[in-house]
Design an enzyme around this catalytic site. Structure first.
Site, PDB file in Angstrom:
ATOM      1  N   GLY A   1      27.493  35.095  18.649  1.00 46.55           N
ATOM      2  CA  GLY A   1      28.482  34.135  18.173  1.00 46.55           C
ATOM      3  C   GLY A   1      28.148  32.797  18.813  1.00 46.55           C
ATOM      4  CB  ALA A   2      25.749  30.235  18.021  1.00 43.22           C
ATOM      5  N   GLY A   3      29.396  29.954  17.974  1.00 43.29           N
ATOM      6  CA  GLY A   3      30.456  29.008  17.605  1.00 43.29           C
ATOM      7  C   GLY A   3      30.951  28.248  18.819  1.00 43.29           C
ATOM      8  CG  ASN A   4      34.342  25.627  18.353  1.00 39.64           C
ATOM      9  OD1 ASN A   4      33.426  24.839  18.112  1.00 39.64           O
ATOM     10  ND2 ASN A   4      35.463  25.636  17.659  1.00 39.64           N
TER      11      ASN A   4
ATOM     12  CG  ASP B   1      26.629  32.484  14.468  1.00 39.29           C
ATOM     13  OD1 ASP B   1      27.486  32.157  15.324  1.00 39.29           O
ATOM     14  OD2 ASP B   1      26.923  32.690  13.265  1.00 39.29           O
TER      15      ASP B   1
ATOM     16  NE  ARG C   1      45.964  32.015  19.292  1.00 32.19           N
ATOM     17  CZ  ARG C   1      47.055  32.139  20.038  1.00 32.19           C
ATOM     18  NH1 ARG C   1      48.204  32.477  19.484  1.00 32.19           N
ATOM     19  NH2 ARG C   1      46.998  31.951  21.347  1.00 32.19           N
TER      20      ARG C   1
ATOM     21  NE  ARG D   1      44.892  34.694  23.042  1.00 29.52           N
ATOM     22  CZ  ARG D   1      45.938  34.095  23.602  1.00 29.52           C
ATOM     23  NH1 ARG D   1      47.160  34.541  23.368  1.00 29.52           N
ATOM     24  NH2 ARG D   1      45.771  33.051  24.398  1.00 29.52           N
TER      25      ARG D   1
ATOM     26  CG  ASN E   1      37.851  38.826  15.116  1.00 29.48           C
ATOM     27  OD1 ASN E   1      37.238  38.387  14.148  1.00 29.48           O
ATOM     28  ND2 ASN E   1      38.490  38.044  15.969  1.00 29.48           N
TER      29      ASN E   1
ATOM     30  CG  HIS F   1      43.760  36.917  26.477  1.00 27.67           C
ATOM     31  ND1 HIS F   1      43.990  35.807  27.261  1.00 27.67           N
ATOM     32  CD2 HIS F   1      43.071  36.467  25.397  1.00 27.67           C
ATOM     33  CE1 HIS F   1      43.464  34.746  26.683  1.00 27.67           C
ATOM     34  NE2 HIS F   1      42.898  35.116  25.545  1.00 27.67           N
TER      35      HIS F   1
HETATM   36  N1  LIG Z   1      39.206  36.052  25.322  1.00 24.90           N
HETATM   37  C1  LIG Z   1      39.495  34.755  25.374  1.00 24.90           C
HETATM   38  O1  LIG Z   1      39.995  34.263  26.405  1.00 24.90           O
HETATM   39  C2  LIG Z   1      39.187  33.884  24.203  1.00 24.90           C
HETATM   40  C3  LIG Z   1      38.832  34.430  23.013  1.00 24.90           C
HETATM   41  N2  LIG Z   1      38.525  33.647  21.928  1.00 24.90           N
HETATM   42  C4  LIG Z   1      38.096  34.337  20.731  1.00 24.90           C
HETATM   43  O2  LIG Z   1      36.673  34.208  20.623  1.00 24.90           O
HETATM   44  C5  LIG Z   1      36.289  34.301  19.254  1.00 24.90           C
HETATM   45  C6  LIG Z   1      35.359  33.145  18.898  1.00 24.90           C
HETATM   46  O3  LIG Z   1      36.066  31.929  18.945  1.00 24.90           O
HETATM   47  P1  LIG Z   1      35.322  30.564  18.535  1.00 24.90           P
HETATM   48  O4  LIG Z   1      34.013  30.486  19.196  1.00 24.90           O
HETATM   49  O5  LIG Z   1      36.289  29.481  18.708  1.00 24.90           O
HETATM   50  O6  LIG Z   1      35.088  30.826  16.978  1.00 24.90           O
HETATM   51  P2  LIG Z   1      33.973  30.130  16.032  1.00 24.90           P
HETATM   52  O7  LIG Z   1      34.398  30.377  14.632  1.00 24.90           O
HETATM   53  O8  LIG Z   1      33.705  28.752  16.480  1.00 24.90           O
HETATM   54  O9  LIG Z   1      32.668  31.008  16.340  1.00 24.90           O
HETATM   55  C7  LIG Z   1      32.555  32.339  15.993  1.00 24.90           C
HETATM   56  C8  LIG Z   1      31.122  32.567  15.552  1.00 24.90           C
HETATM   57  O10 LIG Z   1      30.916  33.974  15.344  1.00 24.90           O
HETATM   58  C9  LIG Z   1      29.958  34.078  14.298  1.00 24.90           C
HETATM   59  N3  LIG Z   1      29.949  35.421  13.741  1.00 24.90           N
HETATM   60  C10 LIG Z   1      30.859  36.000  12.917  1.00 24.90           C
HETATM   61  N4  LIG Z   1      30.461  37.265  12.634  1.00 24.90           N
HETATM   62  C11 LIG Z   1      29.315  37.492  13.301  1.00 24.90           C
HETATM   63  C12 LIG Z   1      28.453  38.604  13.412  1.00 24.90           C
HETATM   64  N5  LIG Z   1      28.691  39.744  12.783  1.00 24.90           N
HETATM   65  N6  LIG Z   1      27.353  38.476  14.180  1.00 24.90           N
HETATM   66  C13 LIG Z   1      27.086  37.312  14.827  1.00 24.90           C
HETATM   67  N7  LIG Z   1      27.880  36.230  14.765  1.00 24.90           N
HETATM   68  C14 LIG Z   1      28.976  36.313  14.008  1.00 24.90           C
HETATM   69  C15 LIG Z   1      30.379  33.016  13.302  1.00 24.90           C
HETATM   70  O11 LIG Z   1      29.339  32.694  12.386  1.00 24.90           O
HETATM   71  C16 LIG Z   1      30.769  31.869  14.236  1.00 24.90           C
HETATM   72  O12 LIG Z   1      29.687  30.970  14.436  1.00 24.90           O
HETATM   73  C17 LIG Z   1      37.606  34.342  18.462  1.00 24.90           C
HETATM   74  O13 LIG Z   1      37.928  35.669  18.115  1.00 24.90           O
HETATM   75  C18 LIG Z   1      38.626  33.774  19.433  1.00 24.90           C
HETATM   76  O14 LIG Z   1      39.931  34.210  19.152  1.00 24.90           O
HETATM   77  C19 LIG Z   1      38.555  32.287  22.012  1.00 24.90           C
HETATM   78  C20 LIG Z   1      38.921  31.676  23.183  1.00 24.90           C
HETATM   79  C21 LIG Z   1      39.289  32.416  24.369  1.00 24.90           C
HETATM   80  O1  LIG Z   2      44.378  31.185  21.865  1.00 29.10           O
HETATM   81  C1  LIG Z   2      43.453  31.772  21.268  1.00 29.10           C
HETATM   82  O2  LIG Z   2      43.574  32.327  20.169  1.00 29.10           O
HETATM   83  C2  LIG Z   2      42.124  31.846  21.931  1.00 29.10           C
HETATM   84  C3  LIG Z   2      42.309  32.401  23.272  1.00 29.10           C
HETATM   85  O3  LIG Z   2      42.359  33.586  23.467  1.00 29.10           O
HETATM   86  C4  LIG Z   2      42.686  31.447  24.317  1.00 29.10           C
HETATM   87  O4  LIG Z   2      42.346  30.251  24.230  1.00 29.10           O
HETATM   88  O5  LIG Z   2      43.339  31.886  25.251  1.00 29.10           O
END
Ligand SMILES: NC(=O)C1=CN([C@@H]2O[C@H](COP(=O)(O)OP(=O)(O)OC[C@H]3O[C@@H](n4cnc5c(N)ncnc54)[C@H](O)[C@@H]3O)[C@@H](O)[C@H]2O)C=CC1
Ligand SMILES: O=C([O-])CC(=O)C(=O)O
Length: 311
Positions: free
Chosen positions: A7-10, A32, A82, A88, A95, A175
């Site tokens: 996952g090379a997203g944010n 990704d 989200r 979440r 997911n 979380h």
């Molecule tokens: N545990 C925590 O504290 C946190 C969890 N998150 C979660 O992390 C996840 C990612 O968030 P962001 O990076 O902001 O999302 P994003 O949308 O910016 O990046 C997600 C990336 O995953 C890629 N992707 C989707 N399916 C895939 C697959 N099968 N194989 C490889 N890559 C794939 C997408 O193309 C996308 O580039 C979300 O589920 C978010 O809720 C986000 C922030 C904190």
């Molecule tokens: O809020 C979200 O959905 C992403 C996350 O887990 C966080 O930033 O804590």
């Protein structure tokens, strides 16, 4: 030391940026499914190196897991984030399938890797990864508590109007917006209880703001946060790769600790070269115990939705 981030997203790209900038690993692979996306992010990060002075080799790949071979740590951030107004937990439908497939793929090429799960709903995705792969519990670690604890410290530092580096505190539990448990009783300002400086109503507001910290940012940004999440993952990865044995709140599999069984939830953990090296079983107050049990009920409820994906 090699780290793969799926996952090379944010969050994934920020994590790669922090890991390379701080020299935590010698090699980072971003993977990704979006054609060219990971390659682009990796190239952009590498082009920071002449001006920020790091030596980590960062590369990107679309879908080819052979390039991730022999990673020491694999971080799973793949999946959807989200949008404002969502929880979440609502992400589970999409997911769960993504996380399970990714975990199976990475292990084919990095059979000894420690897996750090980030995708939401994180506690349930951590449980799914553990059950689907059959890995021992020390090798599957959910990241959430490190982030929630840093938000707790942020809100405490604002309320105290004191430097954030002088504040200590931890968030355990799930979380989720309603399942987090900021341990206000144990939080401190330079070793002194914060309750000596702040009134109860202010402390209650700090805890409430911490719990919805992710939702607040999602409302402001239109998607969920990434700077602090990426940095929190890098902090956790650093403790693993460099065997720092830091105590970090992580979501790990519980077998009796904190009165819970067969569940992954946030508890204080010693994190080192073997991944989860110890669960620190601190004595909770009656109120904290009740909150932990309630939080576990909610996480367990969510885990029940994995029935179909865990066949
Ligand atoms: N545990 C925590 O504290 C946190 C969890 N998150 C979660 O992390 C996840 C990612 O968030 P962001 O990076 O902001 O999302 P994003 O949308 O910016 O990046 C997600 C990336 O995953 C890629 N992707 C989707 N399916 C895939 C697959 N099968 N194989 C490889 N890559 C794939 C997408 O193309 C996308 O580039 C979300 O589920 C978010 O809720 C986000 C922030 C904190
Ligand atoms: O809020 C979200 O959905 C992403 C996350 O887990 C966080 O930033 O804590």
């Amino acid at each position: 030391m090699k780290v793969t981030i799926v996952g090379a997203g944010n969050v994934g790209a920020t994590c790669a940026d922090v890991i390379s900038y701080r020299g935590i690993a010698s090699e980072v692979v971003l993977l990704d499914i979006k054609e060219g996306f990971a390659e682009g992010k990796a190239m952009d990060i590498m082009q920071c190196a002449p001006n920020t002075g790091f030596n980590t080799k960062v590369s990107g790949i679309t879908g080819d897991y052979t390039k991730t071979a022999n990673s020491n740590v694999v971080v799973i951030t793949s999946g959807i984030p989200r949008k404002p107004g969502m929880t979440r937990e609502e992400l589970i439908g999409i997911n769960a399938g993504i996380v399970k497939g990714v975990a199976e793929n990475v292990l084919k090429h990095s059979p000894d890797a420690i897996i750090v799960v980030v995708s939401n709903p994180m506690d349930t995705m951590t449980y799914l990864t553990l059950k689907a792969t059959g890995l021992p519990k020390n090798r599957v670690i959910g990241m959430g508590g490190a982030l929630d604890s840093s938000r707790f410290k942020y809100y405490l530092s604002k309320a105290l109007d004191k430097p954030i580096g002088d504040i200590d505190g931890m968030v355990i539990g799930g979380h989720g917006d309603t399942t987090m448990i900021p341990l206000t009783r144990l939080a401190s300002y330079n070793g002194m209880p914060v309750s000596g400086f702040l009134e109860q109503d202010v402390l209650d507001k700090v805890a409430a703001d911490t719990m919805v910290g992710g939702a607040t940012l999602t409302g402001l940004l239109g998607t969920s946060a990434w700077y602090a999440p990426g940095a929190s993952v890098a902090y956790l990865v650093d403790s693993i790769l460099n065997d720092q044995k830091k105590m970090i709140a992580c979501s790990v599999f519980l077998e009796g600790e904190y009165g819970q069984d067969d569940i992954c939830m946030g508890v204080p953990c010693i994190i080192g070269a073997n991944g989860l090296e110890q669960i620190v079983d601190i004595k909770l107050s009656e109120d904290e115990k009740a909150k932990f049990a309630k939080s576990a009920d909610a996480v367990r409820n969510m885990n029940a939705d994995l029935k179909e994906v865990l066949v």
